[in-house]
Design a protein around this motif. Structure first.
Motif, mmCIF file in Angstrom:
data_model
loop_
_atom_site.group_PDB
_atom_site.id
_atom_site.type_symbol
_atom_site.label_atom_id
_atom_site.label_comp_id
_atom_site.label_asym_id
_atom_site.label_seq_id
_atom_site.Cartn_x
_atom_site.Cartn_y
_atom_site.Cartn_z
ATOM 1 N N ARG A 59 0.847 -1.196 0.000
ATOM 2 C CA ARG A 59 0.000 0.000 0.000
ATOM 3 C C ARG A 59 0.884 1.248 0.000
ATOM 4 O O ARG A 59 2.074 1.192 0.313
ATOM 5 N N PRO A 60 0.289 2.414 -0.290
ATOM 6 C CA PRO A 60 1.064 3.673 -0.263
ATOM 7 C C PRO A 60 1.589 3.965 1.148
ATOM 8 O O PRO A 60 0.811 4.178 2.074
ATOM 9 N N VAL A 61 2.875 3.960 1.289
ATOM 10 C CA VAL A 61 3.483 4.049 2.613
ATOM 11 C C VAL A 61 3.320 5.419 3.257
ATOM 12 O O VAL A 61 3.095 5.517 4.462
ATOM 13 N N LYS A 62 3.422 6.453 2.456
ATOM 14 C CA LYS A 62 3.359 7.811 3.006
ATOM 15 C C LYS A 62 2.007 8.075 3.673
ATOM 16 O O LYS A 62 1.938 8.627 4.768
ATOM 17 N N GLU A 63 0.950 7.662 3.030
ATOM 18 C CA GLU A 63 -0.398 7.876 3.558
ATOM 19 C C GLU A 63 -0.623 7.087 4.856
ATOM 20 O O GLU A 63 -1.160 7.608 5.830
ATOM 21 N N ILE A 64 -0.214 5.847 4.866
ATOM 22 C CA ILE A 64 -0.370 5.009 6.065
ATOM 23 C C ILE A 64 0.461 5.569 7.210
ATOM 24 O O ILE A 64 0.001 5.657 8.348
ATOM 25 N N TRP A 65 1.690 5.968 6.909
ATOM 26 C CA TRP A 65 2.571 6.511 7.946
ATOM 27 C C TRP A 65 1.971 7.788 8.540
ATOM 28 O O TRP A 65 1.914 7.925 9.759
ATOM 29 N N LYS A 66 1.529 8.713 7.700
ATOM 30 C CA LYS A 66 0.984 9.983 8.183
ATOM 31 C C LYS A 66 -0.241 9.791 9.076
ATOM 32 O O LYS A 66 -0.409 10.491 10.062
ATOM 33 N N LYS A 67 -1.089 8.831 8.727
ATOM 34 C CA LYS A 67 -2.328 8.643 9.474
ATOM 35 C C LYS A 67 -2.151 7.847 10.769
ATOM 36 O O LYS A 67 -3.057 7.858 11.599
ATOM 37 N N SER A 68 -1.017 7.175 10.930
ATOM 38 C CA SER A 68 -0.928 6.272 12.078
ATOM 39 C C SER A 68 0.298 6.431 12.976
ATOM 40 O O SER A 68 0.286 5.927 14.091
ATOM 41 N N ILE A 69 1.325 7.122 12.551
ATOM 42 C CA ILE A 69 2.592 7.084 13.295
ATOM 43 C C ILE A 69 2.479 7.620 14.721
ATOM 44 O O ILE A 69 3.034 7.034 15.646
ATOM 45 N N LEU A 70 1.778 8.704 14.942
ATOM 46 C CA LEU A 70 1.708 9.252 16.305
ATOM 47 C C LEU A 70 0.995 8.307 17.263
ATOM 48 O O LEU A 70 1.450 8.099 18.391
ATOM 49 N N LYS A 71 -0.093 7.714 16.806
ATOM 50 C CA LYS A 71 -0.802 6.756 17.655
ATOM 51 C C LYS A 71 0.048 5.518 17.898
ATOM 52 O O LYS A 71 0.114 5.011 19.019
ATOM 53 N N VAL A 72 0.687 5.012 16.861
ATOM 54 C CA VAL A 72 1.555 3.836 16.998
ATOM 55 C C VAL A 72 2.671 4.128 17.993
ATOM 56 O O VAL A 72 2.977 3.310 18.870
ATOM 57 N N PHE A 73 3.269 5.280 17.886
ATOM 58 C CA PHE A 73 4.382 5.675 18.753
ATOM 59 C C PHE A 73 3.941 5.761 20.214
ATOM 60 O O PHE A 73 4.559 5.161 21.098
ATOM 61 N N VAL A 74 2.886 6.481 20.490
ATOM 62 C CA VAL A 74 2.415 6.666 21.866
ATOM 63 C C VAL A 74 1.903 5.349 22.450
ATOM 64 O O VAL A 74 2.254 4.979 23.580
ATOM 65 N N LEU A 75 1.102 4.630 21.693
ATOM 66 C CA LEU A 75 0.555 3.369 22.199
ATOM 67 C C LEU A 75 1.641 2.311 22.366
ATOM 68 O O LEU A 75 1.542 1.449 23.246
ATOM 69 N N GLY A 76 2.681 2.380 21.565
ATOM 70 C CA GLY A 76 3.812 1.466 21.731
ATOM 71 C C GLY A 76 4.511 1.699 23.050
ATOM 72 O O GLY A 76 4.860 0.751 23.769
ATOM 73 N N PHE A 77 4.728 2.964 23.399
ATOM 74 C CA PHE A 77 5.334 3.294 24.693
ATOM 75 C C PHE A 77 4.441 2.814 25.840
ATOM 76 O O PHE A 77 4.912 2.215 26.800
ATOM 77 N N LEU A 78 3.159 3.071 25.737
ATOM 78 C CA LEU A 78 2.234 2.644 26.791
ATOM 79 C C LEU A 78 2.216 1.123 26.925
ATOM 80 O O LEU A 78 2.149 0.585 28.038
ATOM 81 N N SER A 79 2.287 0.428 25.818
ATOM 82 C CA SER A 79 2.312 -1.040 25.848
ATOM 83 C C SER A 79 3.583 -1.556 26.512
ATOM 84 O O SER A 79 3.550 -2.551 27.240
ATOM 85 N N ASP A 80 4.702 -0.881 26.275
ATOM 86 C CA ASP A 80 5.943 -1.253 26.954
ATOM 87 C C ASP A 80 5.810 -1.076 28.465
ATOM 88 O O ASP A 80 6.306 -1.890 29.247
ATOM 89 N N PHE A 81 5.113 -0.032 28.861
ATOM 90 C CA PHE A 81 4.903 0.198 30.295
ATOM 91 C C PHE A 81 4.022 -0.880 30.919
ATOM 92 O O PHE A 81 4.189 -1.209 32.083
ATOM 93 N N VAL A 82 3.089 -1.438 30.143
ATOM 94 C CA VAL A 82 2.244 -2.518 30.666
ATOM 95 C C VAL A 82 3.103 -3.737 30.994
ATOM 96 O O VAL A 82 2.968 -4.340 32.057
#
Length: 171
Positions: A59-82
């Motif tokens: 799929r088009p990488v730029k579009e997917i990255w723009k729409k999801s990176i901030l949520k992925v980043f923050v939720l990834g940190f929170l998941s590490d804390f779990v």
């Protein structure tokens, strides 16, 4: 603050913290590490999203990255804390209940099979949290098929789980 309680010896037993909640403990003991950890996590999350979108779901990488990176980043940190909270709570509870040394062994790195499996469980807990957080929240509004969202979330979970739990803070 858990770190100050530990340093004052509030726990029943005295443990050497090698890798419990890395990088969380390291970030508490060395606050300047945040300057390196945050950008590094962002770069790793970005690289995994871009590579997975290109090679796994085509799929088009730029579009997917723009729409999801901030949520992925923050939720990834929170998941590490779990996962880190699981390790910390297990260590704390095992000190009072004296039900084995698995969490103590995990504190000193995977020095025993029990300590290894405790750390593996913590990584798995974080990975599962990453999967569901990405699938249900981060990728929810992406205009791709549900099976592609699941595939992308699985790749994110496997590639960005906190394997650093296995790395001792010091040897």
């Amino acid at each position: 603050n858990f770190a100050s309680l530990y340093m004052k010896g509030v726990f029943m037993k005295n443990y050497r913290l090698h890798n419990v909640m890395f990088p969380i403990w390291m970030l508490i003991f060395f606050p300047a590490m945040w300057l390196y950890v945050i950008p590094a996590n962002f770069v790793i999350d970005s690289a995994v999203i871009l590579l997975a979108a290109h090679f796994a779901i085509h799929r088009p990488v730029k579009e997917i990255w723009k729409k999801s990176i901030l949520k992925v980043f923050v939720l990834g940190f929170l998941s590490d804390f779990v996962g880190a909270a699981f390790l910390f709570c297990g260590l704390y509870i095992s000190g009072y209940l004296d039900f084995g040394t698995f969490f103590e062994d995990a504190c000193n790195g995977p020095q025993s099979i029990g300590g290894f499996f405790v750390l593996l469980l913590a990584v798995a807990i974080s990975g599962i949290c990453i999967y569901f957080a990405d699938y249900k929240i981060s990728f929810r509004k992406l205009e791709i098929e549900d099976s592609e969202k699941k595939k992308l979330a699985l790749i994110m979970a496997l590639a960005t789980a906190p394997y650093t739990f296995f790395v001792p803070l010091y040897w």
